[in-house]
Scaffold this motif. Structure first.
Motif, PDB file in Angstrom:
ATOM      1  N   LEU A 158       0.822  -1.212   0.000  1.00 17.56           N
ATOM      2  CA  LEU A 158       0.000   0.000   0.000  1.00 17.56           C
ATOM      3  C   LEU A 158       0.852   1.256   0.000  1.00 17.56           C
ATOM      4  CD1 LEU A 158      -2.745  -1.012   2.598  1.00 17.56           C
ATOM      5  CD2 LEU A 158      -2.961  -0.954   0.111  1.00 17.56           C
ATOM      6  N   GLN A 159       1.934   1.216   0.692  1.00 20.89           N
ATOM      7  CA  GLN A 159       2.744   2.419   0.845  1.00 20.89           C
ATOM      8  C   GLN A 159       3.675   2.704  -0.328  1.00 20.89           C
ATOM      9  OE1 GLN A 159       4.439   1.810   4.762  1.00 20.89           O
ATOM     10  NE2 GLN A 159       2.596   2.534   5.777  1.00 20.89           N
ATOM     11  N   LYS A 160       3.654   1.803  -1.327  1.00 19.09           N
ATOM     12  CA  LYS A 160       4.457   2.026  -2.528  1.00 19.09           C
ATOM     13  C   LYS A 160       3.605   2.335  -3.760  1.00 19.09           C
ATOM     14  CE  LYS A 160       6.584  -1.956  -2.086  1.00 19.09           C
ATOM     15  NZ  LYS A 160       7.500  -3.086  -2.380  1.00 19.09           N
ATOM     16  N   ILE A 161       2.315   2.494  -3.576  1.00 21.63           N
ATOM     17  CA  ILE A 161       1.412   2.705  -4.695  1.00 21.63           C
ATOM     18  C   ILE A 161       1.402   4.169  -5.136  1.00 21.63           C
ATOM     19  CG2 ILE A 161      -1.053   2.732  -5.328  1.00 21.63           C
ATOM     20  CD1 ILE A 161      -1.369   0.177  -3.684  1.00 21.63           C
ATOM     21  N   SER A 162       1.330   4.382  -6.432  1.00 14.39           N
ATOM     22  CA  SER A 162       1.176   5.722  -6.999  1.00 14.39           C
ATOM     23  C   SER A 162      -0.227   5.848  -7.596  1.00 14.39           C
ATOM     24  CB  SER A 162       2.218   5.978  -8.100  1.00 14.39           C
ATOM     25  OG  SER A 162       3.526   5.941  -7.577  1.00 14.39           O
ATOM     26  N   LEU A 163      -0.887   6.974  -7.298  1.00  9.83           N
ATOM     27  CA  LEU A 163      -2.252   7.200  -7.769  1.00  9.83           C
ATOM     28  C   LEU A 163      -2.309   8.430  -8.637  1.00  9.83           C
ATOM     29  CD1 LEU A 163      -4.289   6.676  -4.461  1.00  9.83           C
ATOM     30  CD2 LEU A 163      -3.666   4.949  -6.156  1.00  9.83           C
ATOM     31  N   ILE A 164      -3.178   8.389  -9.643  1.00  9.77           N
ATOM     32  CA  ILE A 164      -3.503   9.552 -10.445  1.00  9.77           C
ATOM     33  C   ILE A 164      -5.005   9.740 -10.365  1.00  9.77           C
ATOM     34  CG2 ILE A 164      -3.452  10.638 -12.713  1.00  9.77           C
ATOM     35  CD1 ILE A 164      -1.080   8.840 -13.418  1.00  9.77           C
ATOM     36  N   LEU A 165      -5.453  10.777  -9.635  1.00  7.06           N
ATOM     37  CA  LEU A 165      -6.883  11.027  -9.498  1.00  7.06           C
ATOM     38  C   LEU A 165      -7.424  11.703 -10.741  1.00  7.06           C
ATOM     39  CD1 LEU A 165      -7.088  12.296  -5.799  1.00  7.06           C
ATOM     40  CD2 LEU A 165      -7.340   9.973  -6.661  1.00  7.06           C
ATOM     41  N   LYS A 166      -8.652  11.336 -11.111  1.00  6.71           N
ATOM     42  CA  LYS A 166      -9.280  11.910 -12.306  1.00  6.71           C
ATOM     43  C   LYS A 166     -10.361  12.911 -11.908  1.00  6.71           C
ATOM     44  CE  LYS A 166      -8.471   7.843 -15.172  1.00  6.71           C
ATOM     45  NZ  LYS A 166      -9.103   6.814 -16.021  1.00  6.71           N
TER      46      LYS A 166
END
Length: 206
Positions: A198-206
């Motif tokens: 979980l702590q290595k995830i990258s997110l791009i919010l739309k």
């Protein structure tokens, strides 16, 4: 303050953010919307991605209702069905037995309101991940967004793009890796090691 909509066994993306937040606030004054994670989650079934939906009562006279007021349609045995689906999909996973009893308590409890279910699932997950389960509730709705507004993560269709390391999934030999399933998928497969993913995830919010 990081703002989220409480959802049903929320997707991995939501807990990636929650696990790295100092404080969590849940939106309790929004209008209920269909086709979101508010009352559904996705797991990895024998035939691929499988949706588990909590049936919600709808009155034709209601134009809008707040999520906190959404009532569950308990004439349908959704709890039995969901638990059996989880057993069928994950009974041979590395950590299903480790969490089974605690999850069964949620599916054995009688609920009237949707928000009570999703809060109980949140408390289960935070305990499993060994992160803080503290949260506050909004008292009014704000349409203003900020860099800490993560309410879009509740949108099932287009809320987020996610970049994460792969992990072994139950049926990935048939259908490949499926990202951003319910946090349950990660917990059943990785157990205590889930927090490092979980702590290595990258997110791009739309």
């Amino acid at each position: 303050m990081a703002l989220f909509i409480p959802t049903y066994f929320a997707p991995i993306a939501q807990y990636s953010v929650i696990s790295q937040c100092n404080s969590v606030t849940f939106e309790f004054e929004d209008n209920f919307q269909k086709q979101t994670y508010r009352n559904r989650c996705y797991i990895y079934g024998a035939n691929g991605k499988l949706s588990l939906n909590i049936p919600v009562k709808h009155k034709h006279s209601e134009n809008r209702k707040k999520t906190k007021d959404a009532l569950i349609e308990n004439d349908f045995p959704w709890q039995i069905q969901h638990f059996k689906s989880l057993q069928s999909a994950y009974r041979t996973s590395p950590f299903f037995e480790f969490y089974e009893d605690d999850i069964h308590k949620i599916f054995s409890k009688k609920y009237s309101f949707l928000h009570d279910v999703v809060i109980d699932t949140h408390l289960f997950v935070t305990d499993a991940l060994q992160i803080s389960n503290a949260y506050t509730k909004t008292s009014s709705y704000s349409s203003d967004s900020s860099e800490k507004d993560f309410r879009n993560l509740a949108i099932a269709k287009k809320g987020v793009e996610i970049e994460m390391d792969t992990y072994v999934q139950m049926f990935d030999d048939k259908f490949g890796f499926i990202p951003n399933l319910s946090i349950l998928d990660l917990l059943f497969m990785e157990g205590p090691n889930a927090i490092s993913f979980l702590q290595k995830i990258s997110l791009i919010l739309k």
